[in-house]
Structures are given as structure tokens and as C-alpha cells.
Enzyme design. Sequence first.
Site, PDB file in Angstrom:
ATOM      1  CG  ASP A  24      -7.386  -4.848   3.872  1.00  0.00           C
ATOM      2  OD1 ASP A  24      -6.446  -5.565   3.852  1.00  0.00           O
ATOM      3  OD2 ASP A  24      -7.234  -3.540   4.010  1.00  0.00           O
ATOM      4  CD  GLU A  26      -5.915  -0.380   5.671  1.00  0.00           C
ATOM      5  OE1 GLU A  26      -5.060   0.282   6.368  1.00  0.00           O
ATOM      6  OE2 GLU A  26      -5.580  -1.064   4.749  1.00  0.00           O
ATOM      7  CG  HIS A 182      -1.107   1.042   3.415  1.00  0.00           C
ATOM      8  ND1 HIS A 182      -1.119  -0.151   4.220  1.00  0.00           N
ATOM      9  CD2 HIS A 182       0.193   1.155   2.899  1.00  0.00           C
ATOM     10  CE1 HIS A 182       0.525  -0.581   4.195  1.00  0.00           C
ATOM     11  NE2 HIS A 182       0.860   0.334   3.409  1.00  0.00           N
ATOM     12  CG  ASP A 187      -4.452  -2.751   1.087  1.00  0.00           C
ATOM     13  OD1 ASP A 187      -4.018  -2.332  -0.065  1.00  0.00           O
ATOM     14  OD2 ASP A 187      -4.117  -2.360   2.235  1.00  0.00           O
TER      15      ASP A 187
END
Length: 215
Positions: A24, A26, A182, A187
Site C-alpha cells: 500500500d 500513500e 489511510h 491499509d
Amino acid sequence: MPEADAMPQLMAARFRGFLPVVVDVETGGFNPRTDALLEIAAVLVELRPDGLFVPGETWRYHVKPFEGANMEPASLEVNGIDPHHPLRPALPEHDALQRIFREVRTAVREHDCTRAILVGHNAFFDLQFLNAAVERCGIKRNPFHPFSSFDTATLGGIAYGQTVLSRIVDAAGLTWDSSSAHSAAYDAHITAEVFCAIVNQFRGIYEDTKKGHRP
């Protein structure tokens, strides 16, 4: 029940030589070429002696925005990241990626696999940002397949009739923590739980197929 020393071979056989690794990211926006990579997390998928898949070790790094990177205020508001916070322990992209890649390459060897395959929720997004960062950094030894992936949005639609991560988590009987969402580490871990839950559901079908039986 398989012997412990047979587990690497079983993992390699299950996904045609690929090792699933949940990733994941961000970011500072939606454009992998122009927008900053700000966090990355990776979670191994492990195969237990009883034949069930479970999330394994997690690596997570804050990432310094590359020079000239765009960061959209709306994206930063969603992920809650302050890229310039003085106490943020961020690494340059190259260092963060190489640390994760080193661990993934080790896991690929230990599981007798040929390559890692990215697992993600809307995996195309994460894979695009990963590939763009690899290109920016000039990294030659990327352990991940460059375009193939497993997408839990698609798998969730098949298994549970849901494509939103929080709804898949609920349908799978797992626990969703909205206050932690988030964050790359959270996540990635919850996506790993979802992926394992879905793969474990298909265990019987897979075993019948390997025996030459049609479901």
C-alpha cells in the site's frame, strides 16, 4: 498436514511461482509521474502448516517527496500526512524502496518462488506509483512483476459482492478501524487479511483442481 520443510514448495506451486506481497502506498495525488510517494508498506503472505494463508511480516517507511514532487492539499487531508513535519522519520525514495526490495527478494528465495507479485486494493494504483518510483530511482533489481497484480477490489466483488475495502472487511467478518485507515501500514495489513480470507475460501476448489477434479 504438510511438513514444515514442504511449505516453500507449496507456496511456490499455489501462485505459479509468484510470491504474493501486499503493498500500500500513500501519495500526494493520483498521478504517479508527478505526485509524491509519501509512505509505503509491504506485508508478506505466509502459508501455515495447516494450509491456511495468513499475513506475515510488515515493513513500513515514510518517504521524502522527490525533488519537484506535486502534493495536492486534498490528498494530504485524506491521508493526514505532513510531508515537512520536522519529526517525520522519512527516507529518500531510493532507500525506502531498496529496504523493502531487499526483504522481498529474500522472501522470494526462501519460498522457492521466481518473483513477487503485488497484492493491493485497487492494485493498479499502487503498482503504478511503485513502478514510477523505481524508474525515478534507477533501480535495476525490482522483485515485483511489472504489470501483473492481485486486486482485492476485484476479488472482494467475486467473493462478497463488495468492492469497497471497509465493506469487504465487514463481509469477511474482520474488524475495520476507520481511525487507522489511510495509513500505509494499516491499509496493507487489512488488505493482507482480506486477501488471505478470500484465498482460504477457495482452498477446496484449488485442491480439487490439482487432483484433476472439476468443482
